[in-house]
Design a protein around this motif. Structure first.
Motif, PDB file in Angstrom:
ATOM      1  N   VAL A  66       3.732  -2.950  12.049  1.00 36.96           N
ATOM      2  CA  VAL A  66       3.583  -3.145  10.605  1.00 36.96           C
ATOM      3  C   VAL A  66       4.440  -2.157   9.816  1.00 36.96           C
ATOM      4  O   VAL A  66       5.058  -2.524   8.801  1.00 36.96           O
ATOM      5  N   GLY A  67       4.523  -0.895  10.265  1.00 35.38           N
ATOM      6  CA  GLY A  67       5.335   0.081   9.539  1.00 35.38           C
ATOM      7  C   GLY A  67       6.813  -0.230   9.615  1.00 35.38           C
ATOM      8  O   GLY A  67       7.538  -0.144   8.616  1.00 35.38           O
ATOM      9  N   SER A  68       7.273  -0.619  10.798  1.00 40.15           N
ATOM     10  CA  SER A  68       8.696  -0.951  10.965  1.00 40.15           C
ATOM     11  C   SER A  68       9.085  -2.141  10.100  1.00 40.15           C
ATOM     12  O   SER A  68      10.141  -2.140   9.449  1.00 40.15           O
ATOM     13  N   LEU A  69       8.247  -3.163  10.094  1.00 39.54           N
ATOM     14  CA  LEU A  69       8.535  -4.358   9.292  1.00 39.54           C
ATOM     15  C   LEU A  69       8.566  -4.020   7.810  1.00 39.54           C
ATOM     16  O   LEU A  69       9.470  -4.449   7.074  1.00 39.54           O
ATOM     17  N   SER A  70       7.601  -3.240   7.354  1.00 38.02           N
ATOM     18  CA  SER A  70       7.540  -2.885   5.939  1.00 38.02           C
ATOM     19  C   SER A  70       8.747  -2.055   5.522  1.00 38.02           C
ATOM     20  O   SER A  70       9.354  -2.309   4.476  1.00 38.02           O
ATOM     21  N   GLU A  72      11.784  -1.829   6.978  1.00 37.45           N
ATOM     22  CA  GLU A  72      13.072  -2.500   7.099  1.00 37.45           C
ATOM     23  C   GLU A  72      13.272  -3.577   6.051  1.00 37.45           C
ATOM     24  O   GLU A  72      14.395  -3.796   5.577  1.00 37.45           O
ATOM     25  N   TYR A  73      12.187  -4.253   5.662  1.00 35.41           N
ATOM     26  CA  TYR A  73      12.320  -5.382   4.738  1.00 35.41           C
ATOM     27  C   TYR A  73      11.626  -5.123   3.400  1.00 35.41           C
ATOM     28  O   TYR A  73      11.510  -6.048   2.593  1.00 35.41           O
ATOM     29  N   HIS A  74      11.183  -3.904   3.168  1.00 37.38           N
ATOM     30  CA  HIS A  74      10.559  -3.514   1.894  1.00 37.38           C
ATOM     31  C   HIS A  74       9.399  -4.456   1.550  1.00 37.38           C
ATOM     32  O   HIS A  74       9.301  -4.959   0.431  1.00 37.38           O
ATOM     33  N   LEU A  75       8.527  -4.656   2.529  1.00 39.53           N
ATOM     34  CA  LEU A  75       7.450  -5.625   2.385  1.00 39.53           C
ATOM     35  C   LEU A  75       6.132  -4.955   2.019  1.00 39.53           C
ATOM     36  O   LEU A  75       5.748  -3.953   2.631  1.00 39.53           O
ATOM     37  N   PRO A  76       5.408  -5.523   1.050  1.00 39.37           N
ATOM     38  CA  PRO A  76       4.060  -5.032   0.763  1.00 39.37           C
ATOM     39  C   PRO A  76       3.092  -5.451   1.867  1.00 39.37           C
ATOM     40  O   PRO A  76       3.181  -6.553   2.400  1.00 39.37           O
ATOM     41  N   ILE A  77       2.173  -4.544   2.212  1.00 41.82           N
ATOM     42  CA  ILE A  77       1.203  -4.791   3.272  1.00 41.82           C
ATOM     43  C   ILE A  77      -0.186  -4.847   2.647  1.00 41.82           C
ATOM     44  O   ILE A  77      -0.652  -3.873   2.041  1.00 41.82           O
TER      45      ILE A  77
END
Length: 268
Positions: A66-70, A72-77
């Motif tokens: 979840v941290g890597s995805l957020s 790299e793609y500036h994603l809200p979790i």
């Protein structure tokens, strides 16, 4: 059109994707980021098409990347406050979430995420906290209930609303009791904050499905204490006892532990 893919469902990693022509929503990110990138490419998709990430709970097989995805793609979790705290504590999440990317959800309180109306609801499990999600889009109600120890009255209401349902069928009771797990772990799995058996899954569907439920996916099967065909047959037999015929009244499939499904097109 609303579409659905499972990229993994089981103790080695869970990840589900709902998307329209313009927006995508990930539920849990417990698979490796490089693996997920390749799998998305195989479908002609890109991780840049993801707009939102929902987390059910803070066990490693649901949050590993979840941290890597957020980052790299500036994603809200999106997760409950307790789950966010659990993610921060979990050593399996090597790259922690940026504070600016944390979004708080509250069970029972709907939120609008672009084309998706999302309602989290409480699910009993021995994590910091656990929620299922009801997701409404394009006239369709999709519901996911994973890692659930017992079917509460609240959980029942969300099953009753679903046009499409992902629900846990974790273990066969006989396989679990006669299998290699130590007794305390068997007790934990069978508890009301553990995991749902094939039998209890079948009863939950049969007693709560609405007329018009189109498709059920059985998720989070145990590798040691279950088998896809056994899960399917057990649930199918219970449904038939209630007068519900798989293939006629609804479709049902078992999600694979480590490999993606095809693309499902969800119809109104």
């Amino acid at each position: 059109m609303l579409k659905f893919i499972s990229f993994g469902s089981g103790s080695s990693g869970n990840c589900y994707y709902l998307y329209t022509e313009t927006e995508g929503l990930i539920i849990d990110i417990g698979v490796g980021i490089r693996t997920l990138k390749k799998q998305f490419r195989d479908f002609g998709l890109s991780l840049s098409s993801i707009h939102y990430v929902l987390i059910t709970h803070d066990h490693a097989d649901h949050i590993k990347s979840v941290g890597s995805l957020s980052h790299e793609y500036h994603l809200p979790i999106y997760a409950t406050e307790k789950v966010h705290a659990g993610i921060d504590r979990n050593y399996c999440v090597q790259r922690k979430l940026p504070p600016a990317m944390k979004r708080r959800v509250v069970p029972g309180e709907p939120l609008e995420l672009g084309a998706f109306r999302v309602t989290p609801f409480s699910v009993p499990h021995d994590a910091s906290e656990n929620v299922g999600y009801q997701i409404e889009a394009e006239g369709i109600t999709f519901c996911i209930i994973t890692d659930v120890g017992a079917i509460t009255d609240e959980v029942k209401t969300y099953i009753q609303r679903a046009d499409y349902l992902v629900i846990e069928a974790n273990h066969d009771e006989e396989m679990l009791m006669h299998g290699p797990y130590p007794y305390p772990l068997k007790e934990r799995i069978q508890s009301t904050t553990g995991h749902l058996s094939n039998k209890d899954c079948g009863v939950a569907i049969a007693e709560n499905m609405k007329e018009g439920l189109k498709h059920v996916w059985l998720c989070h099967l145990s590798e040691e204490n279950n088998h896809p065909e056994l899960a399917r047959k057990t649930v199918e037999t219970i449904l038939r006892q209630y007068g519900i015929v798989v293939g006629k009244d609804l479709e049902m499939e078992v999600l694979k532990r480590n490999t993606p499904t095809g693309i499902y097109e969800l119809q109104v």
